[in-house]
Scaffold this active site. Structure first.
Site, PDB file in Angstrom:
ATOM      1  N   GLU A 194       0.834  -1.208   0.000  1.00 44.16           N
ATOM      2  CA  GLU A 194       0.000   0.000   0.000  1.00 44.16           C
ATOM      3  C   GLU A 194       0.867   1.257   0.000  1.00 44.16           C
ATOM      4  OE1 GLU A 194      -1.263   2.108   3.803  1.00 44.16           O
ATOM      5  OE2 GLU A 194      -2.937   0.761   3.404  1.00 44.16           O
TER       6      GLU A 194
ATOM      7  N   ASP B  56      -6.135  -3.422  -2.607  1.00 38.20           N
ATOM      8  CA  ASP B  56      -6.168  -1.961  -2.746  1.00 38.20           C
ATOM      9  C   ASP B  56      -4.825  -1.444  -3.244  1.00 38.20           C
ATOM     10  OD1 ASP B  56      -4.951  -2.589  -0.279  1.00 38.20           O
ATOM     11  OD2 ASP B  56      -5.523  -0.671   0.599  1.00 38.20           O
TER      12      ASP B  56
END
Length: 388
Positions: free
Chosen positions: A70, A131
């Site tokens: 991330e 994500d």
């Protein structure tokens, strides 16, 4: 722009090509020269305090000095917004070597790297984080377009195909969903664990626009439902369960059961930054408006909130205030925007606070018009128009 992964991989592997694909038929903006780069003090601070000399984003919250996929993906996005090609390349090189075993063409990055023993640091968890993978694939594709680099486009395409292959699941009554990672998010045969903050709709729309694979359209539709239907009272949850028979439910196995907090704050951030003509923007703003009203009424976003009762616990950190700025702006609450900016000025975000700095860069970079997302999700950084 999303090409067939098998043909790309075969061409790159067999011919040994890295950066020799022809650009003659590739419509793209060209990167501005270094002398045209604009100053972004917040990005300079982030680089100085949170990125080491090798291109690793370090979260020093624990002795393990953790790096996540991330963090690497977010930093790649900021480097593109800043037209900072040197740092972009360093971040990508470190990520590929350390999170993808030197090969982003063949595998998704592991989500966590670090260790308390400095000499023995490495991958701590090989599972992926969807994500991060979305943001990385998106940013590589947009960097390839804006900087006219076909290799980045190819990497984006391969990552996008691998996301579809390993991080999605068909769910009865809902459709094809994006799982938070490759493994570990199906607690039973009839339930999946999902995260509304993992599916920014502008990114989903970009994949729909740039790919002929109809699965991206399915993911866009289920992502919209995930965000809206998991927040029936207007407060986004950290995690949610979708049951084939009962629909969206509280995640009973999560220690933050029924709360919205550090994950969920990004739901409002992403929604606030959507293009004003995006057909889903109004539905998201209306569905989540209770949070905007809470912030306007109390003068701060909560650190956590019960998504069914609206009962909040403690004011959130200044990074949460930053995250709410685009959302409050989109809701037309200009006075509340000013109050949050004043709150950030009165309680500056610590320079070494990884997550709050990330929220700050996304939100205030957008507020200061350093970038926008167009109707198709394409990135429009300010340097495109201000540089000759």
């Amino acid at each position: 722009m999303i090409f067939d992964s098998k043909s790309i991989h075969r061409t790159l592997r067999c011919l040994g090509l890295v950066l020799t694909l022809s650009l003659s038929a590739f419509p793209a903006a060209h990167a501005a020269p270094a002398s045209c780069e604009k100053s972004w003090p917040a990005w300079d601070t982030f680089k100085k305090n949170l990125i080491d000399e090798d291109g690793r984003v370090v979260d020093s919250i624990s002795d393990a000095m953790i790096t996540t996929s991330e963090g690497q993906a977010y930093a790649l996005f900021f480097a593109l917004v800043a037209n900072d090609r040197a740092m972009f390349d360093a971040l990508l090189d470190w990520s590929e070597k350390n999170l993808a075993a030197y090969d982003l063409m063949m595998r998704l990055p592991s989500w966590q790297w670090g260790g308390e023993d400095e000499q023995a640091r490495g991958v701590m968890d090989e599972n992926s984080a969807s994500d991060a993978d979305l943001w990385m694939a998106y940013t590589l594709g947009e960097a390839g377009r804006l900087w006219a680099d076909r290799r980045l486009v190819a990497l984006s395409s391969l990552l996008a195909d691998r996301i579809l292959a390993t991080e999605t699941r068909e769910v009865p009554g809902l459709g094809l969903v994006l799982l938070p990672g490759a493994t570990g998010f199906t607690p039973s045969a009839t339930r999946v664990r999902l995260n509304p903050s993992y599916v920014p709709l502008q990114l989903m729309r970009w994949f729909v626009t740039h790919s002929k694979d109809p699965r991206w359209t399915s993911l866009l539709n289920t992502s919209r439902r995930l965000i809206i239907d998991s927040a029936p009272e207007g407060y986004a949850p950290e995690w949610t369960i979708y049951d084939d028979d009962k629909g969206f439910m509280l995640d009973e196995d999560d220690e933050r059961r029924g709360l919205g907090s550090y994950n969920a704050i990004r739901v409002y951030l992403w929604a606030g930054m959507m293009n004003t003509d995006d057909p889903d923007r109004r539905a998201l703003l209306d569905a989540l408006k209770p949070m905007a009203r809470f912030v306007a009424r109390h003068g701060y976003p909560p650190e956590s909130i019960n998504i069914t009762t609206g009962v909040a616990n403690n004011p959130g950190p200044a990074g949460f205030s930053a995250a709410m700025v685009p959302f409050l702006h989109a809701a037309g609450m200009n006075r509340a925007v000013k109050e949050q900016l004043l709150r950030i000025a009165a309680h500056p975000i610590p320079e070494d606070s990884y997550y709050s700095q990330v929220l700050n860069l996304y939100a205030l970079g957008w507020h200061d018009k350093l970038y926008r997302f167009d109707l198709n999700g394409n990135l429009t950084p300010r340097w495109m128009s201000t540089c000759p």
